[in-house]
Scaffold this motif. Sequence first.
Motif, mmCIF file in Angstrom:
data_model
loop_
_atom_site.group_PDB
_atom_site.id
_atom_site.type_symbol
_atom_site.label_atom_id
_atom_site.label_comp_id
_atom_site.label_asym_id
_atom_site.label_seq_id
_atom_site.Cartn_x
_atom_site.Cartn_y
_atom_site.Cartn_z
ATOM 1 N N SER A 16 6.748 0.948 15.886
ATOM 2 C CA SER A 16 8.108 0.587 16.280
ATOM 3 C C SER A 16 8.056 -0.359 17.464
ATOM 4 O O SER A 16 7.076 -0.355 18.229
ATOM 5 C CB SER A 16 8.876 1.849 16.687
ATOM 6 O OG SER A 16 8.943 2.752 15.612
ATOM 7 N N PRO A 17 9.109 -1.164 17.669
ATOM 8 C CA PRO A 17 9.126 -2.070 18.825
ATOM 9 C C PRO A 17 8.915 -1.289 20.126
ATOM 10 O O PRO A 17 9.517 -0.243 20.336
ATOM 11 C CB PRO A 17 10.524 -2.686 18.778
ATOM 12 C CG PRO A 17 10.951 -2.563 17.353
ATOM 13 C CD PRO A 17 10.325 -1.282 16.865
ATOM 14 N N GLY A 18 8.023 -1.785 20.954
ATOM 15 C CA GLY A 18 7.736 -1.155 22.230
ATOM 16 C C GLY A 18 6.721 -0.029 22.173
ATOM 17 O O GLY A 18 6.280 0.472 23.206
ATOM 18 N N GLN A 19 6.309 0.369 20.979
ATOM 19 C CA GLN A 19 5.339 1.463 20.851
ATOM 20 C C GLN A 19 3.964 0.987 21.279
ATOM 21 O O GLN A 19 3.516 -0.098 20.915
ATOM 22 C CB GLN A 19 5.297 1.968 19.418
ATOM 23 C CG GLN A 19 4.414 3.181 19.246
ATOM 24 C CD GLN A 19 4.469 3.762 17.839
ATOM 25 O OE1 GLN A 19 5.202 3.279 16.985
ATOM 26 N NE2 GLN A 19 3.694 4.784 17.602
ATOM 27 N N LEU A 20 3.284 1.812 22.071
ATOM 28 C CA LEU A 20 1.926 1.534 22.531
ATOM 29 C C LEU A 20 0.975 2.525 21.891
ATOM 30 O O LEU A 20 1.336 3.672 21.644
ATOM 31 C CB LEU A 20 1.821 1.674 24.054
ATOM 32 C CG LEU A 20 2.671 0.731 24.886
ATOM 33 C CD1 LEU A 20 2.569 1.106 26.357
ATOM 34 C CD2 LEU A 20 2.249 -0.712 24.672
ATOM 35 N N MET A 21 -0.261 2.087 21.670
ATOM 36 C CA MET A 21 -1.257 2.966 21.071
ATOM 37 C C MET A 21 -2.634 2.612 21.624
ATOM 38 O O MET A 21 -3.014 1.442 21.664
ATOM 39 C CB MET A 21 -1.243 2.800 19.556
ATOM 40 C CG MET A 21 -2.105 3.798 18.836
ATOM 41 S SD MET A 21 -1.875 3.710 17.048
ATOM 42 C CE MET A 21 -0.240 4.370 16.916
ATOM 43 N N GLY B 96 -16.672 1.113 21.031
ATOM 44 C CA GLY B 96 -16.902 1.330 22.451
ATOM 45 C C GLY B 96 -15.962 0.568 23.356
ATOM 46 O O GLY B 96 -15.943 0.810 24.550
ATOM 47 N N SER B 97 -15.168 -0.364 22.801
ATOM 48 C CA SER B 97 -14.242 -1.103 23.660
ATOM 49 C C SER B 97 -12.929 -0.337 23.729
ATOM 50 O O SER B 97 -12.397 0.098 22.719
ATOM 51 C CB SER B 97 -14.005 -2.521 23.125
ATOM 52 O OG SER B 97 -13.382 -2.490 21.861
ATOM 53 N N GLY B 98 -12.435 -0.129 24.942
ATOM 54 C CA GLY B 98 -11.118 0.483 25.097
ATOM 55 C C GLY B 98 -10.080 -0.526 24.628
ATOM 56 O O GLY B 98 -10.059 -1.666 25.079
ATOM 57 N N THR B 99 -9.262 -0.132 23.685
ATOM 58 C CA THR B 99 -8.302 -1.052 23.081
ATOM 59 C C THR B 99 -6.906 -0.468 23.174
ATOM 60 O O THR B 99 -6.688 0.681 22.809
ATOM 61 C CB THR B 99 -8.656 -1.305 21.601
ATOM 62 O OG1 THR B 99 -9.982 -1.835 21.530
ATOM 63 C CG2 THR B 99 -7.708 -2.297 20.965
ATOM 64 N N LEU B 100 -5.970 -1.257 23.691
ATOM 65 C CA LEU B 100 -4.577 -0.854 23.748
ATOM 66 C C LEU B 100 -3.782 -1.886 22.967
ATOM 67 O O LEU B 100 -3.957 -3.092 23.160
ATOM 68 C CB LEU B 100 -4.090 -0.816 25.200
ATOM 69 C CG LEU B 100 -2.626 -0.447 25.414
ATOM 70 C CD1 LEU B 100 -2.365 1.011 25.009
ATOM 71 C CD2 LEU B 100 -2.226 -0.676 26.862
#
Length: 109
Positions: free
Chosen positions: A13-18, A59-63
Amino acid sequence: MSQPSPHLTLQLSPGQLMHLPLSRTTTLEVVHGRIWITRSGDLQDHFLHAGDRLQLLPGSGTLLGAETEAALAVAGPAGRPWPARLLNRITGLFTRAAAAAGPAPAPAG
């Protein structure tokens, strides 16, 4: 160039972060919408639109964040399917992350 074989589709959804803690090389392809991705050790943010792909290394932190309603196809290395146990773990991770994010904010009218 061959198309990735998506074995998991994420709806955002718009604005959703993961946050995506990855233990395998993963390819994300935007099916529709627009997202941004920031990775640890990468000084550049990536903005992806429908049809764009980005390979993420383990291994890479991904947002990632959705700027609009978005769908992402997620594939393992070279589009190969993941083992069922790993796919179940990933699906559970995304489900918990979406639940923790709560409902998406209402669009400004």
